[in-house]
Design a protein around this motif. Sequence first.
Motif, PDB file in Angstrom:
ATOM      1  N   ASN A  82       4.829  29.266  83.279  1.00 46.81           N
ATOM      2  CA  ASN A  82       3.480  28.786  82.985  1.00 46.81           C
ATOM      3  C   ASN A  82       2.585  28.978  84.202  1.00 46.81           C
ATOM      4  O   ASN A  82       2.965  28.624  85.331  1.00 46.81           O
ATOM      5  CB  ASN A  82       3.487  27.299  82.609  1.00 46.81           C
ATOM      6  N   ALA A  83       1.394  29.526  83.941  1.00 46.50           N
ATOM      7  CA  ALA A  83       0.306  29.621  84.917  1.00 46.50           C
ATOM      8  C   ALA A  83       0.698  30.314  86.217  1.00 46.50           C
ATOM      9  O   ALA A  83       0.242  29.933  87.287  1.00 46.50           O
ATOM     10  CB  ALA A  83      -0.292  28.239  85.178  1.00 46.50           C
ATOM     11  N   VAL A  84       1.507  31.345  86.124  1.00 47.71           N
ATOM     12  CA  VAL A  84       1.838  32.184  87.280  1.00 47.71           C
ATOM     13  C   VAL A  84       1.150  33.528  87.052  1.00 47.71           C
ATOM     14  O   VAL A  84       1.576  34.309  86.189  1.00 47.71           O
ATOM     15  CB  VAL A  84       3.362  32.347  87.448  1.00 47.71           C
ATOM     16  N   PRO A  85       0.079  33.801  87.802  1.00 46.80           N
ATOM     17  CA  PRO A  85      -0.663  35.042  87.565  1.00 46.80           C
ATOM     18  C   PRO A  85       0.103  36.263  88.069  1.00 46.80           C
ATOM     19  O   PRO A  85       0.745  36.226  89.120  1.00 46.80           O
ATOM     20  CB  PRO A  85      -1.960  34.844  88.347  1.00 46.80           C
ATOM     21  N   VAL A  86       0.024  37.328  87.273  1.00 44.89           N
ATOM     22  CA  VAL A  86       0.624  38.599  87.675  1.00 44.89           C
ATOM     23  C   VAL A  86      -0.434  39.691  87.628  1.00 44.89           C
ATOM     24  O   VAL A  86      -1.352  39.654  86.806  1.00 44.89           O
ATOM     25  CB  VAL A  86       1.842  38.985  86.803  1.00 44.89           C
ATOM     26  N   HIS A  87      -0.299  40.642  88.538  1.00 45.63           N
ATOM     27  CA  HIS A  87      -1.132  41.843  88.520  1.00 45.63           C
ATOM     28  C   HIS A  87      -0.244  42.953  87.988  1.00 45.63           C
ATOM     29  O   HIS A  87       0.876  43.143  88.461  1.00 45.63           O
ATOM     30  CB  HIS A  87      -1.646  42.177  89.920  1.00 45.63           C
TER      31      HIS A  87
END
Length: 184
Positions: free
Chosen positions: A164-169
């Motif tokens: 949850n809510a872990v941003p990835v590029h």
Amino acid sequence: MSFKYPFYFLRHGETEWNKTRRTQGQLDAQLNDVGREQARRAASLLQSEPIERIIASPLSRARHTAEAVAVHHEIEIMFDDDLMECHLGDHQGEPHGPWLPLYWTGEYDPPNGETYYEFAARVWAAMERAVSHGPNTLIVAHGGLWIAAREHVLIEPHLLPLPNAVPVHVTPGGEKWQQRVLGE
């Protein structure tokens, strides 16, 4: 259509249903206190990223997570119903059951819901539309989308379930994408 541009992906923050392992699907579970804090942390991690547009699922857990990010970028959020989580039919609202892993492999179709393959096709098309607007798009949606994306492409390094809510590029590259977790 293909994924020409790098993009960002962010799963919504935690809900009580995530915490207690209840099947959300397209029911509109709200972020809990942990989820709101996760959304703020993700927004902080994304604050210095060159995000030009945010396209999100309209379900409130994704919408509220997207709103936390949008504040730092002063941009309006666009919503796409096709970015919603899978419709799990009669199982929505129930505790996770032994049928759920079978759903994710396409071996089980929930009564009055959508099949895994229908879901995978729907969200793949929605993600392609979102990213077609140009580089620096942030998609805020659900963990199921990341599972479904693997029907079409290999994503490395392997990160399932997507927290949850872990941003990835994400850098697309044909049949293989590279993802980089922000904040590590």
